[in-house]
Scaffold this active site. Structure first.
Site, PDB file in Angstrom:
ATOM      1  N   GLU A 135     -24.510  -7.194  -3.949  1.00  0.00           N
ATOM      2  CA  GLU A 135     -24.880  -6.430  -5.148  1.00  0.00           C
ATOM      3  C   GLU A 135     -25.009  -7.260  -6.430  1.00  0.00           C
ATOM      4  O   GLU A 135     -25.019  -6.692  -7.520  1.00  0.00           O
ATOM      5  CB  GLU A 135     -23.899  -5.263  -5.366  1.00  0.00           C
ATOM      6  CG  GLU A 135     -23.956  -4.221  -4.258  1.00  0.00           C
ATOM      7  CD  GLU A 135     -23.092  -3.003  -4.519  1.00  0.00           C
ATOM      8  OE1 GLU A 135     -22.334  -2.992  -5.508  1.00  0.00           O
ATOM      9  OE2 GLU A 135     -23.165  -2.046  -3.723  1.00  0.00           O
ATOM     10  N   ASP A 136     -25.167  -8.562  -6.325  1.00  0.00           N
ATOM     11  CA  ASP A 136     -25.305  -9.358  -7.546  1.00  0.00           C
ATOM     12  C   ASP A 136     -26.673  -9.169  -8.197  1.00  0.00           C
ATOM     13  O   ASP A 136     -26.807  -9.319  -9.423  1.00  0.00           O
ATOM     14  CB  ASP A 136     -25.045 -10.841  -7.252  1.00  0.00           C
ATOM     15  CG  ASP A 136     -23.574 -11.109  -6.972  1.00  0.00           C
ATOM     16  OD1 ASP A 136     -22.774 -10.147  -7.056  1.00  0.00           O
ATOM     17  OD2 ASP A 136     -23.216 -12.255  -6.669  1.00  0.00           O
TER      18      ASP A 136
END
Length: 948
Positions: free
Chosen positions: A456-457
């Protein structure tokens, strides 16, 4: 001398540096971590109980010292010179498989090592610093562990001028520290800043050693052969004349460890190494035994062994089990966008499974058996894939070995999660070192199929609008942007994978859609959090929320009562919904409003102060979400897609950069409607991974199995939905809280003025029935469909039976848009008073039989369940004399029958619906006999009743 390894596991002591006491306290064994040792010495309360987590936060702010004596035996004269006709001095190394995290290591008062990465293993030559002579010449190993919490904050201060440390979970100080990110707390786990020797510590002695043996290989497209090179990495003083013996063998009978070994390759070569310290031996296997995932074939493995020999004496050896398989990640244009699914040995695999978080907040406490038990639960639940999440650790060999053995595919994130990570030189160097070590460690495992750059970066990049131009392919420019971590995910990590494991798949992130928004359901993988988070969509809308590969989604629920009770030391005041202790143990943001929303939207809550009732309702909401999602998204598995020219990314470490067909109009699949159903060509959904399989402490969370390895009903719902042959039923969804249509086209207004009688009207509702198969050949089946009155338990129409051949490894629609009858007298007249007491909808119940045996069932109930009269279901039990089996029946349809499970108690099925005429035969194993099981169901007279 032969390479020797001795673990330094006992005799350890520890204390706080500059603490209130100089006393050295005992450590029961190493590996260990500070909270384990403080707890064992009664210096802290148990952080897993009550609110004690808050009382131990001081631990993470202190510096801790560990100390151990160790001995180095005197060598025999022959060993001291290397022996066997050759020279060579003996080296003594200390090997640390893992130190958590900022450690200064001294031997006999001499500093020999400083560390700053929990994920890295270290080897240090201490030959000049140790005393030999066994017990008569003791040595002292001392390790000082600084506070990672405080060091992280200092790193943010030091580098804050060059990087913005943005986070979506907990504090920014975690971002520059190469340590398990969940130690800073997460929305399912406590803040427990561990420290200590969390992995084994060894003293090794050798003249020369075998560091690694790896069979780089590629299976032929037709699977007829496997070719490659066996690489043996050597260390120490290798001499001219040394020889390396390489062998490859398998058991004559795959499942018989005592069967004779069949040697398929054995070769002896000179130990002449290349610039990487490797000896390489090419090989070719004809008709290799291939490794297949669970339910798709056997998990064949070979024993690979390398031995270093000097003058007839073995100096070192290494042996491991490996497997051969052909792996592809299929990403090609189709009617739905671009596909995303795995193909193993030319078989398309629907990757149904779970996301995996660390098994404990104290990882040093997790035994190999416990890891295997977790993987066994996944396999018994028909879960073919685990995704190792990027905020934990690079997982233990025992977990990966179990995946190899049991056929569970591994998707492994690199360890970055929910943040904007820096890219200054020392950080990059540390990351590269950890990445190379773990790619090398895992590359021999056949279960390991894909690395992903992070968790989820790219959502962080989107949220904070950090620099990102997908068309800019210059990695050096990324380092100068406000999102320098792109350099990690799209340059450094794929480069490491390509160099260390050339045939391994690499995916830049999870989720990731080739430069498109991370929520785009037409490409890549998505994290579907509009269930629970986001829009808090109803689980009945799951069919509208799918994607090409759903790598996260979830629903929270309480664990079973026994696990809940272990969280609180004051049961009288705290074992109730909403108590301070139970609320504290749920770390989910806004969990009260979300959990209660799903409960009261769907079920009559009754007395929600009754813990057993509330536990059951949350478990049913979670299980129903699993059923709805897995059934709907597995239905989207569809049928194979065969374009005239394939754009499949096969066996590539750079599949993100090899997309030769971004034009979704090229080679589209075709949709075909007919009286027997609809056929959608192409794999619309390639896999579903629930968030999450497990917990790291006793909690209320999205886990489908609790901390004590007790399955929730949701685990059983997934198991049923992922069985190799499954039947699914859906019915028209009527939202009962807002209109699903526009009242005003101009304003595009949805309103709460809902006609709740609509589902009961003739022609308003219909149902579908389908079969989905993981079998690689067509199967002849019979599908029977009943419409069962909720009130009476009688069939309201003649049963339908359909004999058909279901397609291999595909979805076969059986019935589509079949009208449901009216559910109330006079329902055809909208002006007639609607008699709610006469409202009697039906359950659509389907069963799937093969050769006369029912192998799967499914039921579509009228929603919401709270509108139904569920009293007096006529439930009955028949208990086997041995107490190991119980048969459950009912006179009227029963929703979500649940046995209370507990540690060391297993039931063969749970959370199931019961239809009149059916017998549910439940096997019982463990500490409780069947007649003592406690049970309930939706609408039951009590929430926890005993059978006897």
């Amino acid at each position: 001398m032969a390479h020797s390894r001795t673990q330094i596991s006992s005799g350890w002591t520890f204390r706080q540096q500059d603490g209130p006491s100089e006393e050295w306290l005992p450590v029961s064994q190493v590996p260990s971590q500070i909270h384990m040792d403080l707890l064992a010495n009664n210096k802290i309360p148990d952080p897993y109980v009550d609110l004690n987590e808050r009382a131990v936060q001081w631990v993470g702010e202190k510096t801790w010292v560990y100390r151990a004596p160790f001995s180095v035996p005197e060598l025999a004269a022959e060993d001291a010179t290397g022996g066997g006709g050759g020279g060579g001095s003996v080296t003594t190394d200390l090997v640390f498989e893992g130190l958590d995290t900022f450690a200064t290591v001294s031997v006999n008062g001499v500093e020999v090592l400083k560390t700053d990465n929990m994920f890295v293993s270290y080897r240090v030559d201490v030959s000049a610093h140790v005393k030999t002579g066994g017990g008569n010449a003791p040595n002292v190993l001392e390790i000082v562990f600084d506070s990672a919490l405080l060091r992280g904050r200092k790193l943010v201060e030091r580098h804050g001028h060059e990087h913005d440390f943005l986070v979506r979970q907990t504090e920014a100080g975690r971002v520059p520290v190469r340590k398990a990110q969940y130690n800073w707390g997460w929305d399912w786990g406590p803040i427990l800043m561990t420290a200590g020797p969390w992995k084994p510590v060894w003293i090794e002695r050798y003249v020369a050693r075998v560091d690694d043996v790896w069979a780089e290989n590629e299976v032929a497209e037709d699977l007829s052969s496997c070719a490659g090179t066996i690489h043996v990495t050597l260390g120490g003083a290798v001499e001219r004349g040394d020889r390396v013996v390489v062998s490859l063998s398998h058991q004559e009978e795959e499942d018989d460890d005592k069967a004779a070994a069949v040697v398929v390759l054995e070769e002896t070569v000179d130990a002449v190494t290349d610039d990487k310290g490797r000896v390489s031996v090419p090989f070719l296997l004809s008709n290799p035994r291939l490794w297949y995932p669970l339910n798709y074939g056997a998990q064949a493995r070979y024993r690979l062994r390398a031995t270093l020999v000097r003058g007839g004496r073995v100096l070192g050896a290494q042996s491991k089990l490996i497997g051969f398989r052909r792996t592809q990640l299929v990403q090609e244009a189709d009617a739905h966008g671009k596909s995303f699914y795995f193909r193993i040995n030319n078989v398309d695999v629907f990757a149904g499974g779970s996301c995996w978080i660390p098994a404990d907040s104290y990882l040093a406490a997790v035994t190999p058996r416990r890891y295997r038990d977790w993987v066994r639960l996944a396999a018994e639940g028909n879960q073919v894939m685990l995704r190792v999440w990027g905020g934990g650790v690079y997982e233990h060999d025992a977990l990966v070995d179990a995946c190899d053995e049991l056929g569970v595919l591994l998707w492994h994130d690199f360890q970055f999660a929910c943040a904007s990570y820096p890219a200054y030189p020392s950080f990059l160097a540390s990351v590269e070192r950890e990445a190379r070590q773990h790619v090398r460690r895992l590359r021999s495992h056949p279960s390991m199929v894909v690395w992903a750059g992070n968790n989820e970066d790219y959502q962080v990049q989107e949220r904070y609008r950090l620099d990102y131009d997908f068309d800019d392919k210059d990695p050096e420019s990324w380092l100068k942007s406000s999102f320098p971590a792109r350099y990690l995910y799209e340059h450094l990590l794929p480069k490491v994978v390509a160099e260390e494991d050339p045939h391994m798949l690499y995916h830049p992130s999870s989720p990731w859609g080739h430069g498109k928004p991370t929520a785009d359901p037409t490409v890549g993988d998505i994290h579907q959090w509009n269930l629970w988070h986001g829009t808090i969509s109803k689980y009945q809308e799951a069919s509208l929320l799918g994607g090409r590969f759903v790598s996260e989604f979830g629903m929270e629920a309480y664990p079973h009562l026994e696990t809940v009770a272990r969280m609180a030391s004051s049961p009288a005041s705290q074992l109730r919904p909403g108590s301070m202790v139970l609320d504290f143990h749920n770390k989910g943001i806004g969990h009260e409003r979300r959990m209660m929303t799903y409960v009261v939207e769907n079920f009559a809550p009754g007395d929600v102060s009754d813990l057993a009732r509330y536990v059951h309702l949350t478990q049913v909401a979670q299980a129903e979400t699993m059923r709805a999602a897995y059934k709907a998204w597995r239905r989207d598995w569809g049928t194979p897609f065969s374009p005239s020219s394939s754009n499949t990314n096969t066996n590539t470490n750079n599949n993100n950069n090899n997309d030769n067909n971004d034009n979704n109009d090229n080679g589209k699949g075709k949709e075909e409607d007919s009286n027997t159903g609809r056929k959608i060509q192409g794999r619309k959904c390639g896999g579903v991974l629930v968030w999450q399989l497990n917990d790291c402490w006793p909690t209320m969370s999205w886990a489908v199995v609790d901390y004590h390895l007790v399955p929730k009903p949701a685990w059983h719902a997934i198991r049923r939905a992922l069985q190799p042959l499954d039947v699914g039923v859906s019915r028209t969804y009527h939202d009962w809280t807002q209109t699903g249509y526009y009242i005003d086209e101009n304003s595009r207004l949805c309103t709460g003025q809902v006609d709740q009688t609509l589902p009961a009207r003739p022609g308003a509702s219909a149902f579908d029935v389908w079969v989905v198969s993981a079998r690689v050949r067509p199967v002849a089946v019979r599908v029977a469909v009943r419409l069962v009155s909720v009130r009476t338990g009688r069939d309201v129409a003649a049963p339908r039976e359909t004999d058909l051949e279901v397609a291999a490894n595909a979805t076969t629609d059986v019935l589509v848009a079949v009208p449901l009858p009216a559910a109330a007298p006079g329902a055809e007249d909208p002006n007639r008073r609607f008699d709610v007491d006469a409202y009697d909808p039906c359950v659509v119940y389907a069963s799937l039989s093969v050769d006369g045996q029912v192998v799967a069932t499914d039921a579509a109930w009228p929603d919401p369940i709270k509108f139904l009269d569920m009293a007096d279901r006529g439930v009955a039990f028949q208990v086997a004399p041995a107490g190991d089996e119980v048969i459950v029946t009912a006179q009227r349809p029963v929703k979500s029958f649940v046995f209370e499970e507990a540690e060391n108690l297993r039931v063969s099925d749970n959370g199931f619906d019961i239809m009149p005429g059916d017998k549910h035969v439940i096997k019982v194993q463990g500490v409780i006999k069947a007649d003592k099981l406690r049970w309930t169901y939706i609408g039951a007279p009590a929430a926890s009743m005993e059978i006897s």
